[in-house]
Motif scaffolding. Structure first.
Motif, short mmCIF file in Angstrom:
data_model
loop_
_atom_site.label_atom_id
_atom_site.label_comp_id
_atom_site.label_asym_id
_atom_site.label_seq_id
_atom_site.Cartn_x
_atom_site.Cartn_y
_atom_site.Cartn_z
N GLU A 229 1.61 -14.24 -0.74
CA GLU A 229 1.15 -12.90 -1.46
C GLU A 229 0.09 -11.94 -0.60
O GLU A 229 0.50 -10.73 -1.01
N ALA A 230 -0.80 -12.57 -0.07
CA ALA A 230 -1.42 -11.82 0.80
C ALA A 230 -0.49 -10.70 1.75
O ALA A 230 -0.76 -9.59 2.03
N LEU A 231 0.42 -11.28 2.70
CA LEU A 231 1.29 -10.75 3.20
C LEU A 231 2.08 -9.57 2.67
O LEU A 231 2.30 -8.49 3.17
N ARG A 232 2.41 -9.77 1.47
CA ARG A 232 3.21 -9.08 0.37
C ARG A 232 2.26 -7.83 0.25
O ARG A 232 2.92 -6.63 0.23
N GLU A 233 1.07 -8.21 -0.37
CA GLU A 233 0.19 -6.81 -0.62
C GLU A 233 -0.03 -6.00 0.51
O GLU A 233 -0.23 -4.99 0.51
N VAL A 234 -0.30 -6.74 1.63
CA VAL A 234 -0.67 -5.84 2.83
C VAL A 234 0.57 -4.95 3.36
O VAL A 234 0.53 -3.85 3.68
N ALA A 235 1.72 -5.54 3.27
CA ALA A 235 3.20 -4.88 3.49
C ALA A 235 3.21 -3.78 2.59
O ALA A 235 3.76 -2.53 3.12
N LEU A 236 2.98 -4.01 1.40
CA LEU A 236 3.21 -2.63 0.43
C LEU A 236 2.13 -1.54 0.53
O LEU A 236 2.46 -0.40 0.38
N ASP A 237 0.97 -2.03 0.90
CA ASP A 237 -0.05 -1.11 1.17
C ASP A 237 -0.02 -0.23 2.26
O ASP A 237 -0.10 0.90 2.48
N ILE A 238 0.59 -0.96 3.45
CA ILE A 238 1.01 -0.32 4.68
C ILE A 238 2.14 0.65 4.20
O ILE A 238 2.30 2.24 4.54
N GLU A 239 3.01 0.27 3.52
CA GLU A 239 4.43 1.23 3.14
C GLU A 239 3.80 2.36 2.31
O GLU A 239 4.36 3.44 2.43
N GLU A 240 2.76 2.11 1.54
CA GLU A 240 2.34 3.19 0.63
C GLU A 240 1.56 4.14 1.20
O GLU A 240 1.01 5.19 0.83
N GLY A 241 1.01 3.79 2.59
CA GLY A 241 0.20 4.69 3.29
C GLY A 241 -1.30 4.33 3.66
O GLY A 241 -2.29 5.16 4.06
N ALA A 242 -1.75 3.28 3.59
CA ALA A 242 -2.98 2.67 4.03
C ALA A 242 -3.21 2.89 5.64
O ALA A 242 -2.24 2.58 6.34
N ASP A 243 -4.32 3.33 5.70
CA ASP A 243 -4.69 3.50 7.17
C ASP A 243 -5.30 2.11 7.84
O ASP A 243 -5.07 1.92 9.05
N ILE A 244 -6.09 1.67 6.99
CA ILE A 244 -6.67 0.21 7.41
C ILE A 244 -6.62 -0.67 6.15
O ILE A 244 -6.72 -0.69 4.90
N VAL A 245 -6.15 -2.02 6.48
CA VAL A 245 -5.97 -2.96 5.41
C VAL A 245 -7.27 -4.05 5.69
O VAL A 245 -8.03 -4.10 6.64
N MET A 246 -7.41 -4.64 4.33
CA MET A 246 -8.82 -5.69 4.45
C MET A 246 -8.42 -6.83 3.71
O MET A 246 -7.49 -6.81 2.80
N VAL A 247 -9.29 -7.95 4.05
CA VAL A 247 -9.27 -9.16 3.51
C VAL A 247 -10.64 -9.49 2.93
O VAL A 247 -11.57 -9.19 3.80
N LYS A 248 -10.72 -9.81 1.59
CA LYS A 248 -12.09 -10.14 1.04
C LYS A 248 -11.83 -11.29 0.21
O LYS A 248 -10.77 -11.36 -0.77
N PRO A 249 -12.79 -12.16 0.43
CA PRO A 249 -13.89 -12.59 1.35
C PRO A 249 -13.35 -12.70 2.55
O PRO A 249 -12.07 -13.05 2.65
N ALA A 250 -14.09 -13.08 3.53
CA ALA A 250 -13.87 -13.13 4.74
C ALA A 250 -13.73 -14.56 5.35
O ALA A 250 -12.84 -15.24 5.71
#
Length: 323
Positions: A229-250
């Motif tokens: 699910e984290a990979l899906r979330e990141v892929a969607l955010d990049i597609e929508e225009g995110a310049d930096i993605v984040m993982v929280k907590p680390a």
């Protein structure tokens, strides 16, 4: 070649050779320092569960910001604690709100600092949830409409970057369209793309007065057991225009950091959150660990896992060690 020809200890013999072959290097350039700004005057209030971290009113920010600048930390992440809360968190898009006034103060007096604003509602709502409620749950699309107002207000005040943290579906797209339509094409988005419904946030909720009045945030933050699910979330955010993605907590999600770094060609941030900070501080105070060594090992692990950017309450201490 095998032992005795190949002896890996040859490259561990002393500190100089260990430095020469060290694979992971921390730099102050990797750090973002979170700061809590509270509405009011003459406020310097230590957060009990986060020793060394304070809430400041704007008139008392200068000492903290002077130190950040002196240590050459490039960026700060602002969280606001307002005097007014309501059902929708309207102070988030009030041009005279606490964050907006703090941004203007910082940009006027510390123009060299890069100012990132946390974009959410939990600190500003009377119920402590991250948006507009409908039937005791956050209404995703209604919250997006208020998020657009929030980022435009932050941009008008002078924010350099916005960082949506509420885990609303479609939030990056909504923010990008709102900023672009208002002429703020150059403001980047650092999205909390993989933000887990973690128990490590407890001290932050004390710091920001953002504990939910009922229930929890599991309908919008990610389940702690999920990786794909984290990979899906990141892929969607990049597609929508995110310049930096984040993982929280680390710290409990180093595997997620590594997998995202291996899967996507985009700058990656990791948030070394309040609970991670407080555990080290508490154990250090009790003498159970060497606090500075554990701090350094923890931040190095986050960098080694693949984080380009580390948001951490240890930023000043790490910067002093590097300096």
């Amino acid at each position: 070649m095998a032992f005795p020809t190949n002896r890996l200890r040859r490259l561990r013999k002393n500190e100089n050779i260990r430095r020469l072959v060290r694979e992971t290097h921390l730099s102050v350039d990797n750090l973002i320092y979170p700061i809590f700004v509270e509405d009011g005057v003459n406020i310097i209030k230590e957060i009990p569960s986060m020793p060394g971290i304070f809430r400041y009113s704007i008139d008392n920010l200068s000492k903290e910001l002077d130190e950040v600048v002196e240590l050459n930390i490039p960026a700060i992440l602002l969280f606001g604690i307002p005097s007014h809360k309501d059902e929708i968190g309207s102070d988030t898009f009030n041009d005279e709100g606490i964050i907006q006034r703090a941004i203007r103060y910082i940009k006027q007096n510390y123009p060299q600092l890069y100012v990132i604003t946390d974009v959410c509602f939990c600190e500003y709502t009377s119920h402590g949830h991250c948006g507009v409620l409908h039937n005791h749950d956050v209404d995703n699309d209604a919250t997006l409409e208020n998020t657009k107002k929030q980022v435009i207000s932050h941009a008008k005040a002078g924010a350099d970057m916005v960082a949506p943290s509420g885990m609303m579906d479609g939030v990056v797209k909504a923010i990008r369209e709102a900023l672009d339509s208002a002429g703020y094409y150059d403001i980047p988005i650092m999205s909390y793309s993989a933000k887990y419904a973690s128990s490590y946030y407890g001290p932050f909720r004390e710091a920001a007065d953002s504990t939910p009045a009922f229930g929890d945030r599991r309908t919008y933050q990610m389940d702690i057991g999920n990786r794909l699910e984290a990979l899906r979330e990141v892929a969607l955010d990049i597609e929508e225009g995110a310049d930096i993605v984040m993982v929280k907590p680390a710290l409990a999600y180093l595997d997620i950091i590594r997998e995202i770094k291996d899967s996507f060609n985009i700058p990656l941030a990791a948030y070394n959150v309040s609970g991670e900070y407080s555990m080290i501080k508490a154990a250090g105070k009790l003498g159970w660990i060497d606090e500075k060594k554990v701090m350094l090992e923890t931040i190095t692990a986050i960098k080694r896992a693949g984080a380009d950017i580390i948001i951490t309450y240890f930023a000043k201490e790490i910067a002093k060690m590097i300096k």
